[in-house]
Design an enzyme around this catalytic site. Structure first.
Site, short mmCIF file in Angstrom:
data_model
loop_
_atom_site.label_atom_id
_atom_site.label_comp_id
_atom_site.label_asym_id
_atom_site.label_seq_id
_atom_site.Cartn_x
_atom_site.Cartn_y
_atom_site.Cartn_z
N HIS A 248 0.71 -1.26 0.07
CA HIS A 248 -0.01 -0.01 0.05
C HIS A 248 0.81 1.16 0.09
O HIS A 248 0.46 2.33 -0.16
CB HIS A 248 -1.05 0.11 1.23
CG HIS A 248 -0.28 0.57 2.60
ND1 HIS A 248 0.29 -0.59 3.15
CD2 HIS A 248 -0.22 1.69 3.11
CE1 HIS A 248 0.89 0.11 4.45
NE2 HIS A 248 0.53 1.29 4.17
C1 UD1 Z 1 -1.99 6.06 5.33
C2 UD1 Z 1 -0.80 6.52 5.82
C3 UD1 Z 1 0.21 5.62 5.96
C4 UD1 Z 1 -0.37 4.24 6.53
C5 UD1 Z 1 -1.56 3.67 6.07
C6 UD1 Z 1 -2.18 2.68 6.72
C7 UD1 Z 1 -0.53 8.92 5.64
C8 UD1 Z 1 0.27 10.10 5.04
N1 UD1 Z 1 -0.14 7.75 5.33
O1 UD1 Z 1 -1.92 5.65 3.98
O2 UD1 Z 1 1.23 5.98 6.76
O3 UD1 Z 1 0.64 3.07 6.41
O4 UD1 Z 1 -2.33 5.05 6.02
O5 UD1 Z 1 -3.22 1.96 6.17
O6 UD1 Z 1 -1.11 9.31 6.59
N2 UD1 Z 1 -8.86 4.90 0.57
C9 UD1 Z 1 -10.21 4.20 0.32
N3 UD1 Z 1 -10.96 3.98 1.67
C10 UD1 Z 1 -10.32 4.33 2.89
C11 UD1 Z 1 -9.23 5.02 2.97
C12 UD1 Z 1 -8.39 5.22 1.70
O7 UD1 Z 1 -10.57 3.97 -0.52
O8 UD1 Z 1 -11.19 4.18 3.93
C13 UD1 Z 1 -8.24 5.34 -0.55
C14 UD1 Z 1 -8.42 6.63 -1.35
O9 UD1 Z 1 -8.33 6.44 -2.54
C15 UD1 Z 1 -7.18 7.51 -0.51
C16 UD1 Z 1 -6.08 6.32 -0.71
O10 UD1 Z 1 -6.71 5.25 -0.37
O11 UD1 Z 1 -7.17 8.47 -1.56
C17 UD1 Z 1 -4.90 6.62 0.24
O12 UD1 Z 1 -5.51 6.80 1.72
P1 UD1 Z 1 -4.80 7.87 2.55
O13 UD1 Z 1 -5.46 7.64 4.10
O14 UD1 Z 1 -4.58 9.17 2.05
O15 UD1 Z 1 -3.29 7.25 2.60
P2 UD1 Z 1 -2.83 5.60 3.12
O16 UD1 Z 1 -2.49 5.23 1.72
O17 UD1 Z 1 -4.17 4.90 3.46
N1 UDP Z 2 -4.39 -5.20 8.81
C1 UDP Z 2 -5.49 -6.05 8.83
N2 UDP Z 2 -6.22 -6.15 7.59
C2 UDP Z 2 -5.64 -6.06 6.41
C3 UDP Z 2 -4.33 -5.60 6.38
C4 UDP Z 2 -3.45 -5.23 7.64
O1 UDP Z 2 -6.10 -5.72 10.10
O2 UDP Z 2 -6.19 -6.26 5.59
C5 UDP Z 2 -3.58 -4.97 10.05
C6 UDP Z 2 -2.30 -5.52 10.18
O3 UDP Z 2 -2.55 -6.72 10.97
C7 UDP Z 2 -1.39 -4.36 10.96
C8 UDP Z 2 -1.99 -3.37 10.39
O4 UDP Z 2 -3.27 -3.56 9.86
O5 UDP Z 2 -1.95 -4.69 12.56
C9 UDP Z 2 -1.05 -2.74 9.55
O6 UDP Z 2 -1.73 -1.48 8.89
P1 UDP Z 2 -1.32 -1.03 7.43
O7 UDP Z 2 -0.38 -2.18 6.81
O8 UDP Z 2 -2.46 -0.34 6.94
O9 UDP Z 2 -0.18 0.09 7.84
P2 UDP Z 2 1.07 0.52 8.45
O10 UDP Z 2 1.33 -0.44 9.55
O11 UDP Z 2 2.14 0.36 7.24
O12 UDP Z 2 1.15 1.99 8.75
#
Ligand code: UD1
Ligand code: UDP
Length: 387
Positions: free
Chosen positions: A222
Site C-alpha cells: 500500500h
Molecule cells: C495512510 C498513512 C500510511 C499508513 C496507512 C495505513 C499517511 C500520509 N499515510 O496511508 O502511513 O501506512 O494509512 O493503512 O497518513 N482509501 C479508500 N478508503 C479508505 C481509505 C483510503 O478508498 O477508507 C483510498 C483513497 O483512494 C485514498 C487512498 O486510499 O486516496 C489513500 O488513503 P490515505 O489515507 O490518504 O493514505 P494511505 O495510503 O491509506
Molecule cells: N491489517 C488488517 N487487515 C488487512 C491488512 C492489515 O487488519 O487487510 C492490519 C495488520 O495486521 C496490522 C495493521 O493492519 O496490524 C497494519 O496496517 P497497514 O499495513 O495499513 O499500515 P502500516 O502499519 O504500514 O502503517
C-alpha cells in the site's frame, strides 16, 4: 492520584488497532483514573478500514468523527487540524495521545501543541532517514511537538537521543523539557491478546479461502512509493506471480483500497488478468483477527507495511520488505526481514532463500513483554501526579 481526561486520536487502520491496546488497558486497570475520549479523524472510512476494528476489537465508539476522508496531504491535514482544534477547545483535555506517523498523527500534534495541551506520542523515534516519505516528516514533527515520547525499540530511542532528546530530563515535563522512554510495542500486546481469540472465533476462515496451512504466502502492498509508480507496481505483481508459479504456492493478497484504486484506474487490463492468475488470490482488506490468522499460518510474508513487518516477527515468519529502508531495522539486522526495494532479482533471491530454508531462524524478543500499554498509562498518570 488526580483523574485525567485523555484524548485518543485515531484515523488510519493501524491506529485504530493500536488504540485498542490502550482502550483495553484503561478499561481493565485505569477506568477510575482516566477518562478516554476517542477522536476519529475519518482518514480511513470504508467499513473494512475502520468500523470493522471498532466492532471486532471492542473499542468504544468514537466520541467525535471528523469525517475528513481522502484528499491531498495539505487539504486532508488542514481539515483534520481544524476539526481537532474545535474538539480540544471544547473538551479541554489533560493530554492528547497520538500513534505512529500518519497525517492524523501530525494534525493531532500540531493542533494540540499550539494550544498547549501536552502531546504524548506512542511509536516515537522511528526513522527511515528518508524525508521523501510523508510518514518521516510526520514522525519528526510529531516527536518534536511532544511532551512524553514512548520509543518502542532501542533504535528508536537512540534516534531520539541523536535529535537532542535527553533521557536524563526530570519533571515537570513540558514540550521544552520532554521525557523519552524506551518501552515495548503496544502491537505486541495486541498480538498476545488476540492471537488465541482469532483461532477460536475464525475457525473456518482459511478453509473459506481454500488456503492450506504453511502453504501460501501473504502479500500486502500500500505504500505510495509502490502504488503511485505503476511500472514498479506491475513489476512487483509480475515478479511475485512468476515465483509463485515456479514454486506452485498461492499468494494471498488482502489489498489496501489505495492499491485497488491504482490497479483499477491505471492498470485496468493488467488488473483483469491478475484476477485470473492461478496463483494469485486478491481479497478485500480483512479484519484484524483474520489478518492474524493469515499471518500465523502462512509460509512467508511479502509486504511494504510497517505493522505487518513486525507481525511477521511476532508469528516467526520470514519477511520480504518491498522498500528501500525500514524503521524496524532490528528485523533486518536479525536476518529475518530482507529489504529488496522492488528489484525483481532481489525479490527472487530472497524468496528462494526463504522458501528453501532448512535451518530455523531466530526471533528474539525485540518488542517488550506484552504489557506496554500499562507501562505507558502508568507513566502518563505519574506525570500528572508529579505536577
Ligand atoms: C495512510 C498513512 C500510511 C499508513 C496507512 C495505513 C499517511 C500520509 N499515510 O496511508 O502511513 O501506512 O494509512 O493503512 O497518513 N482509501 C479508500 N478508503 C479508505 C481509505 C483510503 O478508498 O477508507 C483510498 C483513497 O483512494 C485514498 C487512498 O486510499 O486516496 C489513500 O488513503 P490515505 O489515507 O490518504 O493514505 P494511505 O495510503 O491509506
Ligand atoms: N491489517 C488488517 N487487515 C488487512 C491488512 C492489515 O487488519 O487487510 C492490519 C495488520 O495486521 C496490522 C495493521 O493492519 O496490524 C497494519 O496496517 P497497514 O499495513 O495499513 O499500515 P502500516 O502499519 O504500514 O502503517
Amino acid at each position: 492520584m488526580p483523574h485525567i481526561k485523555l484524548i485518543n486520536i485515531v484515523g488510519a487502520r493501524p491506529q485504530i488497532i493500536k488504540a485498542s491496546a490502550i482502550s483495553r488497558a484503561i478499561r481493565e486497570n485505569y477506568s477510575k483514573d482516566i477518562t478516554e475520549i476517542i477522536v476519529h479523524t475519518g482518514q480511513h472510512y470504508d467499513k473494512e478500514m475502520s468500523q470493522i476494528f471498532f466492532d471486532e476489537l471492542e473499542i468504544n465508539k468514537p466520541h467525535y468523527n471528523l469525517g475528513v476522508g481522502s484528499a491531498r496531504h495539505g487539504r486532508q491535514t488542514s481539515l483534520m487540524i481544524t476539526g481537532i482544534e474545535d474538539v480540544l477547545l471544547k473538551e479541554k483535555p489533560d493530554c492528547v495521545l497520538l500513534y505512529g506517523d500518519t497525517n492524523s498523527t501530525l494534525a493531532g500534534a500540531l493542533a494540540a501543541s499550539k494550544l498547549h495541551f501536552p502531546v504524548i506520542h506512542i511509536e516515537a523515534g522511528l526513522r527511515s532517514f528518508n524525508k521523501t516519505m510523508p510518514e518521516e516528516l510526520n514522525r519528526i514533527m510529531s516527536d518534536h511537538s511532544s511532551t512524553l515520547l514512548f520509543a518502542p525499540t532501542n533504535a528508536a530511542f537512540k534516534n531520539l537521543m541523536g535529535e537532542g532528546f535527553r533521557p536524563e530530563n526530570s519533571p515537570p515535563y513540558t514540550i521544552d523539557n520532554p521525557k523519552i522512554y524506551l518501552t515495548g510495542d503496544i502491537m505486541y500486546d495486541n498480538t498476545l491478546f488476540f492471537a488465541g481469540l482469532a483461532e477460536k472465533k475464525k475457525t473456518t476462515f482459511l478453509e473459506q479461502l481454500s488456503l492450506a496451512r504453511n502453504n501460501y504466502i501473504l502479500v500486502t502492498i500500500h505504500r505510495d512509493t509502490n502504488t503511485d509508480d505503476i511500472v514498479r507496481l506491475k513489476e512487483i505483481f509480475v515478479t511475485l506471480n512468476t515465483l509463485a508459479e515456479e514454486k506452485d504456492i498461492m499468494l494471498v493478497m488482502p489489498l489496501h483500497p489505495r492499491t485497488i484504486v491504482a490497479l483499477k484506474t491505471r492498470l485496468k487490463s493488467f488488473y483483469d488478468e491478475l484476477n485470473h492468475f492461478k496463483h494469485v488470490k486478491i481479497i478485500p482488506p480483512v479484519s484484524y483477527l483474520e489478518m492474524i490468522l493469515l499471518e500465523k499460518n502462512c509460509r512467508m510474508i511479502v509486504t511494504d507495511s510497517g505493522g505487518v513487518q513486525k507481525e511477521s516477527h511476532f508469528f516467526k515468519k520470514p519477511c520480504i520488505v518491498l522498500r528501500k529502508e525500514t524503521e524496524w531495522i532490528e528485523l533486518v539486522k536479525n536476518g529475518t526481514a530482507k529489504l529488496v526495494d522492488a528489484d525483481p532479482d532481489r525479490i527472487r533471491n530472497e524468496f528462494f532463500s526463504f522458501m528453501d530454508l532448512h535451518s530455523d531462524l531466530e526471533y528474539p524478543a525485540f518488542y517488550g513483554d506484552g504489557k506496554t500499554a500499562e507501562f505507558i498509562l502508568n507513566e502518563i498518570l505519574l506525570m500528572f501526579e508529579k505536577e
